[in-house]
Design a protein around this motif. Structure first.
Motif, PDB file in Angstrom:
ATOM      1  N   ASP A 524       0.832  -1.198   0.000  1.00  0.00           N
ATOM      2  CA  ASP A 524       0.000   0.000   0.000  1.00  0.00           C
ATOM      3  C   ASP A 524       0.874   1.258   0.000  1.00  0.00           C
ATOM      4  N   ASN A 525       1.924   1.264   0.886  1.00  0.00           N
ATOM      5  CA  ASN A 525       2.856   2.397   0.944  1.00  0.00           C
ATOM      6  C   ASN A 525       3.595   2.560  -0.377  1.00  0.00           C
ATOM      7  N   ALA A 526       4.076   1.411  -0.929  1.00  0.00           N
ATOM      8  CA  ALA A 526       4.861   1.469  -2.174  1.00  0.00           C
ATOM      9  C   ALA A 526       4.049   2.156  -3.271  1.00  0.00           C
ATOM     10  N   LYS A 528       1.342   4.166  -2.765  1.00  0.00           N
ATOM     11  CA  LYS A 528       1.006   5.526  -2.349  1.00  0.00           C
ATOM     12  C   LYS A 528       2.150   6.496  -2.618  1.00  0.00           C
ATOM     13  N   TYR A 529       3.407   6.024  -2.336  1.00  0.00           N
ATOM     14  CA  TYR A 529       4.548   6.941  -2.410  1.00  0.00           C
ATOM     15  C   TYR A 529       5.315   6.831  -3.725  1.00  0.00           C
ATOM     16  N   SER A 530       4.679   6.181  -4.767  1.00  0.00           N
ATOM     17  CA  SER A 530       5.305   6.297  -6.091  1.00  0.00           C
ATOM     18  C   SER A 530       4.260   6.739  -7.117  1.00  0.00           C
ATOM     19  N   VAL A 571       3.941   8.611  13.408  1.00  0.00           N
ATOM     20  CA  VAL A 571       4.925   9.452  12.730  1.00  0.00           C
ATOM     21  C   VAL A 571       4.764   9.323  11.220  1.00  0.00           C
ATOM     22  N   ARG A 572       4.639  10.456  10.565  1.00  0.00           N
ATOM     23  CA  ARG A 572       4.515  10.481   9.111  1.00  0.00           C
ATOM     24  C   ARG A 572       5.681  11.272   8.540  1.00  0.00           C
ATOM     25  N   GLY A 573       6.067  10.940   7.360  1.00  0.00           N
ATOM     26  CA  GLY A 573       7.175  11.655   6.733  1.00  0.00           C
ATOM     27  C   GLY A 573       6.778  13.071   6.374  1.00  0.00           C
ATOM     28  N   GLY A 583      -3.000   9.132   4.892  1.00  0.00           N
ATOM     29  CA  GLY A 583      -2.312   8.172   5.749  1.00  0.00           C
ATOM     30  C   GLY A 583      -2.491   8.540   7.200  1.00  0.00           C
ATOM     31  N   THR A 584      -2.284   7.562   8.099  1.00  0.00           N
ATOM     32  CA  THR A 584      -2.472   7.804   9.528  1.00  0.00           C
ATOM     33  C   THR A 584      -1.187   7.655  10.317  1.00  0.00           C
ATOM     34  N   GLY A 585      -0.119   7.170   9.708  1.00  0.00           N
ATOM     35  CA  GLY A 585       1.164   7.044  10.400  1.00  0.00           C
ATOM     36  C   GLY A 585       1.257   5.829  11.298  1.00  0.00           C
ATOM     37  N   GLY A 587       0.810   2.484   9.853  1.00  0.00           N
ATOM     38  CA  GLY A 587       1.046   1.303   9.022  1.00  0.00           C
ATOM     39  C   GLY A 587       2.385   0.634   9.301  1.00  0.00           C
ATOM     40  N   LEU A 588       3.473   1.393   9.258  1.00  0.00           N
ATOM     41  CA  LEU A 588       4.800   0.808   9.469  1.00  0.00           C
ATOM     42  C   LEU A 588       4.990   0.353  10.910  1.00  0.00           C
ATOM     43  N   ALA A 589       4.407   1.133  11.867  1.00  0.00           N
ATOM     44  CA  ALA A 589       4.532   0.757  13.276  1.00  0.00           C
ATOM     45  C   ALA A 589       3.914  -0.618  13.500  1.00  0.00           C
TER      46      ALA A 589
HETATM   47  P1  ADP Z   1       1.363   6.513   6.525  1.00  0.00           P
HETATM   48  O1  ADP Z   1      -0.056   6.262   6.858  1.00  0.00           O
HETATM   49  O2  ADP Z   1       1.750   7.906   6.647  1.00  0.00           O
HETATM   50  O3  ADP Z   1       1.754   5.915   5.225  1.00  0.00           O
HETATM   51  P2  ADP Z   1       3.209   4.565   7.606  1.00  0.00           P
HETATM   52  O4  ADP Z   1       3.497   4.180   9.004  1.00  0.00           O
HETATM   53  O5  ADP Z   1       2.788   3.526   6.694  1.00  0.00           O
HETATM   54  O6  ADP Z   1       2.167   5.765   7.685  1.00  0.00           O
HETATM   55  O7  ADP Z   1       4.490   5.226   7.034  1.00  0.00           O
HETATM   56  C1  ADP Z   1       5.143   6.214   7.767  1.00  0.00           C
HETATM   57  C2  ADP Z   1       5.855   7.163   6.832  1.00  0.00           C
HETATM   58  O8  ADP Z   1       6.921   6.489   6.178  1.00  0.00           O
HETATM   59  C3  ADP Z   1       5.012   7.702   5.734  1.00  0.00           C
HETATM   60  O9  ADP Z   1       4.295   8.853   6.158  1.00  0.00           O
HETATM   61  C4  ADP Z   1       6.021   8.009   4.643  1.00  0.00           C
HETATM   62  O10 ADP Z   1       6.563   9.291   4.839  1.00  0.00           O
HETATM   63  C5  ADP Z   1       7.099   7.010   4.881  1.00  0.00           C
HETATM   64  N1  ADP Z   1       7.013   5.881   3.941  1.00  0.00           N
HETATM   65  C6  ADP Z   1       6.543   4.634   4.205  1.00  0.00           C
HETATM   66  N2  ADP Z   1       6.651   3.855   3.107  1.00  0.00           N
HETATM   67  C7  ADP Z   1       7.221   4.592   2.130  1.00  0.00           C
HETATM   68  C8  ADP Z   1       7.613   4.346   0.782  1.00  0.00           C
HETATM   69  N3  ADP Z   1       7.422   3.132   0.201  1.00  0.00           N
HETATM   70  N4  ADP Z   1       8.179   5.351   0.067  1.00  0.00           N
HETATM   71  C9  ADP Z   1       8.337   6.553   0.655  1.00  0.00           C
HETATM   72  N5  ADP Z   1       7.994   6.843   1.911  1.00  0.00           N
HETATM   73  C10 ADP Z   1       7.441   5.874   2.654  1.00  0.00           C
END
Ligand code: ADP
Length: 623
Positions: A524-526, A528-530, A571-573, A583-585, A587-589
Motif C-alpha cells: 500500500d505504501n509502495a 502511495k509513495y510512487s 509518525v509520518r514523513g 495516511g495515519t502514520g 502502518g509501518l509501526a
Molecule cells: P502513513 O499512513 O503515513 O503511510 P506509515 O506508518 O505507513 O504511515 O508510514 C510512515 C511514513 O513512512 C510515511 O508517512 C512516509 O513518509 C514514509 N514511507 C513509508 N513507506 C514509504 C515508501 N514506500 N516510500 C516513501 N515513503 C514511505
C-alpha cells in the motif's frame, strides 16, 4: 481538536520555569552572599581583636625595653628640656648638646696676648705648648687645638697635622661647644686642602662623613648641618648614606614639646615616629620608635594575618601607618577608649569577600553547597521542561492522528455515497456502467473495512491484546493471496504489482492474517509513495535459514534522517504531509510490531527520489 494544544503554551510554560528557577537561584545566591559577607565580617572582627592584643603587648614590651641599657630604639633622658643621657641607636643631631663644661679662657690669656697684641706667634706657640701637659683635659684639648692653628699660621703643616692627631684623642671633650674629635677631623681636612693633597683630603672627608652619619658625636642640628655641608664640599660623592630612620627620629625629637605627652605620634617630613615618655626622679625619659619599626615588631608579635586584611593606624582621622583609605564599608575599627592605645586600629579588607583566598572554610563549604543546589535546580527545571515539551509533542501527534483518521474515513464514504445515489436514482443506463459502479462500491467499502480492521488491530496491539495463531505456512502462498487482493486497488491508480517468488517452498511459522497485513501495508505504501512509476515489485527468497521478502518501489524515497522514526506510531514523513498523501502514520509501526512478534526483522533502504526497499526477514522452517 487540533487547536486544543496551544502553540503558546510551551513557551509560556518555559517562561514560568525560567522565572521560578531564576528566582530560586537568585535567592540562593543572595543567601550565600549574606553568609559569606557575615563570615568575612566576623573573621575580620576576630582578626582585629587579635591585632589589638598584639599591639598592646608590643607597646608593653617596648616600654619594658626602654629601661634596659641597650634598647633597639633611641631613648633619651632630659632634665627639663636639656639632654643629659642617651641610650640605643645614636642620632645625627639632638635638640641640645649635653651641658658643656664652661670653657675656661684664663690659662690662654698670656698666649692670646702674645699672638694678637704683640703679633708674636712663636711666643704664643711656646705658651700654648706648655699647657698641653699637666692640665685639666679640656684645657689640654684646647691647647692642642690652638697649637695646630698656630703651626698652620707659621706654615708648618706637618706639625699642625700631628697637633690635630693629638687633639683627636680627646674625642668627646667639648671645645667651644663642639667635640674635640670633630674639630680634629675638620682641622686635618683644612690643612690637607691647603696643601692640595686631594686624595688624602677625600679620605679624611669620607671618615668625617661616616662619623657624622653614624652619630659619633652629640651635635646640635646647626653643627651637624654645617659639618655635613663642609664635608660634602670636600667629598661630593660620599660612601656612607644618612640612615633615613635616624634622621626621622632626630626630627621627631626636635618637634617634642616639654613636658611631652605620655604617648604621642610625631609626624616629620620623612615619616611618623611613636614617642612615649615617663617621668622618673625629675627626669623625663623619652623612647622614640619609627612607626615602620613598630609595625615590624607588631607583626612579629601577631604572627599571621588572615589573607585579604591590612592594618591601618589613625590618630584623629589622620593615617599614621598603613593605607590612608579607611572607609567604613571595607573596614572595622577599635577606638582608643576601649583599647587604651594611642591610635584607632583599623582592619581593612583589601580583597573582595568572594575572592577564593579570602573565603573561610565554612563559607567555602556553603558556597559549594549553594552552587550544587543551584545546579540541581537548573538541571531539574531543564528536565521538567523537556518532559513537558515531549508530552506536548506527543499530544500534538495524537491530535494529528485523529485528524488524519477522520480524513481517511471521509474519502471512501463520500465515494460510496455518490455511487449509491447514482444507482438508487436509476440514472445509470447501461448494465456495464452499473457493473463498474458496483465494482467501485465494493472496492471503496473494502477499503473502509480494511481501514477499520487496521485501526482495531492497532488498538489491540497497543492494549497488548493481539493474539497470533502461529502455524506453518508457505510465504509464496501468502504473497500470492495478498497480491491478488491488492491488485484491483492498485489498478484504480494505474499501478501494477510484479511478484517474483523462488521456485522452492519457503515455509515459515506465522499468523496468516497478520503477516498478510504486513505485506499489504508495505505494498500500500509502495503504491502511495510512487505517483510517477506505476510498477512496484515484491520478491521472496531463501536466505540462509531465513526467508527474505522485499517490497520495492521507485517512488519518492525517504530522507536518511527520517528512516528510523517512520517505524514509530503516528509518525509520518514530511513529504507525505506536505504532498497531502493520505495516511495515519500507523502502518509501518504495526508492520514492525508484527514482524518482531514473529521473531523477524523489518528494515528499509531508501534514497530520496530513488525509491525505497523494505525488507522483511522471517525465520524459516525446514520443509
Ligand atoms: P502513513 O499512513 O503515513 O503511510 P506509515 O506508518 O505507513 O504511515 O508510514 C510512515 C511514513 O513512512 C510515511 O508517512 C512516509 O513518509 C514514509 N514511507 C513509508 N513507506 C514509504 C515508501 N514506500 N516510500 C516513501 N515513503 C514511505
Amino acid at each position: 481538536m487540533h487547536g486544543f494544544v496551544h502553540a503558546a503554551s510551551p513557551r509560556r510554560l518555559f517562561a514560568w520555569f525560567l522565572i521560578t528557577t531564576s528566582v530560586g537561584v537568585a535567592g540562593l545566591a543572595w543567601l550565600m552572599w549574606l553568609v559569606v559577607r557575615d563570615d568575612a565580617i566576623e573573621q575580620r572582627d576576630r582578626a582585629l581583636d587579635g591585632a589589638v592584643g598584639a599591639l598592646q603587648r608590643t607597646l608593653a614590651r617596648i616600654t619594658e625595653e626602654s629601661r634596659s641599657m641597650t634598647p633597639t630604639f633611641t631613648v633619651l633622658e632630659f632634665d627639663q628640656a636639656l639632654l643629659v643621657r642617651r641610650k640605643g641607636p645614636t642620632l645625627p643631631y639632638y635638640p641640645s648638646a649635653p651641658a658643656a663644661a664652661v670653657s675656661d679662657d684664663a690659662p690662654f690669656a698670656a698666649a692670646d696676648m702674645a699672638e694678637f697684641a704683640k703679633q708674636n706667634v712663636r711666643v704664643a706657640l711656646t705658651d700654648v705648648e706648655s699647657l698641653t701637659t699637666g692640665q685639666a683635659a679640656n684645657v689640654r684639648a684646647e691647647a692642642w687645638l690652638r697649637m695646630a692653628r698656630l703651626e698652620r699660621k707659621l706654615g708648618r703643616f706637618d706639625r699642625a697635622l700631628s697637633a690635630y692627631d693629638a687633639l683627636s684623642r680627646f674625642e668627646d671633650i667639648e671645645i667651644g661647644g663642639l667635640p674635640a674629635g670633630l674639630l680634629a677631623r675638620q682641622g686635618r681636612a683644612l690643612v690637607l686642602e691647603q696643601l692640595g693633597r686631594e686624595s688624602d683630603l677625600a679620605r679624611e672627608a669620607d671618615r668625617l662623613l661616616a662619623d657624622l652619619v653614624a652619630g659619633k658625636w652629640v651635635l646640635t642640628r646647626q653643627a651637624y648641618d654645617f659639618s655635613m655641608m663642609q664635608a660634602l664640599r670636600w667629598q661630593p660623592q660620599p660612601a656612607a648614606d644618612v640612615p633615613r630612620d635616624r634622621v626621622m627620629v632626630a626630627d621627631a625629637v626636635a618637634s617634642l614639646r616639654f613636658p611631652p605627652a605620655a604617648q604621642a605620634t610625631l609626624t616629620t617630613a620623612s615619616g611618623c615616629v611613636f614617642a612615649f615618655s615617663t617621668e622618673t626622679a625629675g627626669r623625663t625619659i623619652v623612647g622614640l620608635v619609627p612607626m615602620t619599626e613598630l609595625y615590624a615588631r607588631w607583626m612579629s608579635t601577631l604572627g599571621k594575618t588572615p589573607r585579604g586584611i591590612a592594618w591601618t593606624l589613625t590618630v584623629d582621622g589622620r593615617t599614621v601607618l598603613g593605607s590612608p583609605d579607611v572607609s567604613s564599608q571595607t573596614s572595622a575599627a577599635r577606638f582608643p577608649p576601649e583599647t587604651q592605645l594611642p591610635w584607632t586600629v583599623h582592619a581593612v579588607s583589601t580583597a573582595s569577600v568572594f575572592a577564593p583566598s579570602a573565603l573561610t572554610p565554612r563559607a567555602r563549604i556553603l558556597a559549594s553547597a549553594a552552587g550544587l543546589m543551584s545546579l540541581m535546580l537548573v538541571g531539574g527545571a531543564w528536565f521538567i521542561n523537556r518532559a513537558v515539551a515531549r508530552e506536548l509533542a506527543a499530544a500534538r501527534i495524537q491530535s494529528d492522528f485523529v485528524a488524519a483518521v477522520s480524513h481517511e474515513f471521509r474519502t471512501p464514504l463520500t465515494s460510496i455515497r455518490q455511487l449509491s445515489e447514482l444507482l438508487a436514482g436509476g440514472r445509470v443506463s447501461t448494465d456495464e456502467r452499473r457493473g463498474q459502479f458496483y465494482g467501485a462500491l465494493l472496492r471503496e467499502s473494502d477499503r473502509l473495512h480494511r481501514l477499520i480492521e487496521g485501526l482495531l488491530t492497532f488498538g489491540r496491539m497497543e492494549a497488548g491484546q493481539q493474539h497470533y495463531l502461529f502455524e506453518p505456512i508457505d510465504t509464496t502462498a501468502v504473497l500470492r493471496s495478498v497480491v491478488s487482493e491488492f491488485e484491483p486497488l492498485a489498478a484504480a491508480t494505474g499501478h501494477c504489482v510484479e511478484l517474483h517468488a523462488a521456485a522452492s517452498v519457503l515455509r515459515v511459522r506465522a499468523d496468516w492474517q497478520s503477516i498478510g497485513r504486513v505485506f499489504w501495508n508495505l505494498l500500500d505504501n509502495a503504491v502511495k509513495y510512487s505517483p510517477e512509476c506505476k510498477t512496484v515489485w515484491i520478491t521472496a527468497e531463501a536466505l540462509d535459514q531465513n526467508v527474505l521478502i522485499r517490497v520495492r518501489d521507485e517512488g519518492v524515497g525517504i530522507p536518511r534522517e527520517e528512516q528510523a522514526s517512520i517505524f514509530q506510531k503516528f509518525v509520518r514523513g514530511t513529504q507525505a504531509t506536505r504532498d497531502g498523501i493520505a495516511g495515519t502514520g500507523v502502518g509501518l509501526a504495526m508492520a514492525a510490531q508484527i514482524v518482531s512478534a514473529h521473531g523477524g526483522r523489518l528494515s528499509v533502504d531508501s534514497h530520496p527520489g530513488g525509491g525505497s526497499t523494505f525488507s522483511v526477514v522471517l525465520p524459516g522452517l525446514k520443509s
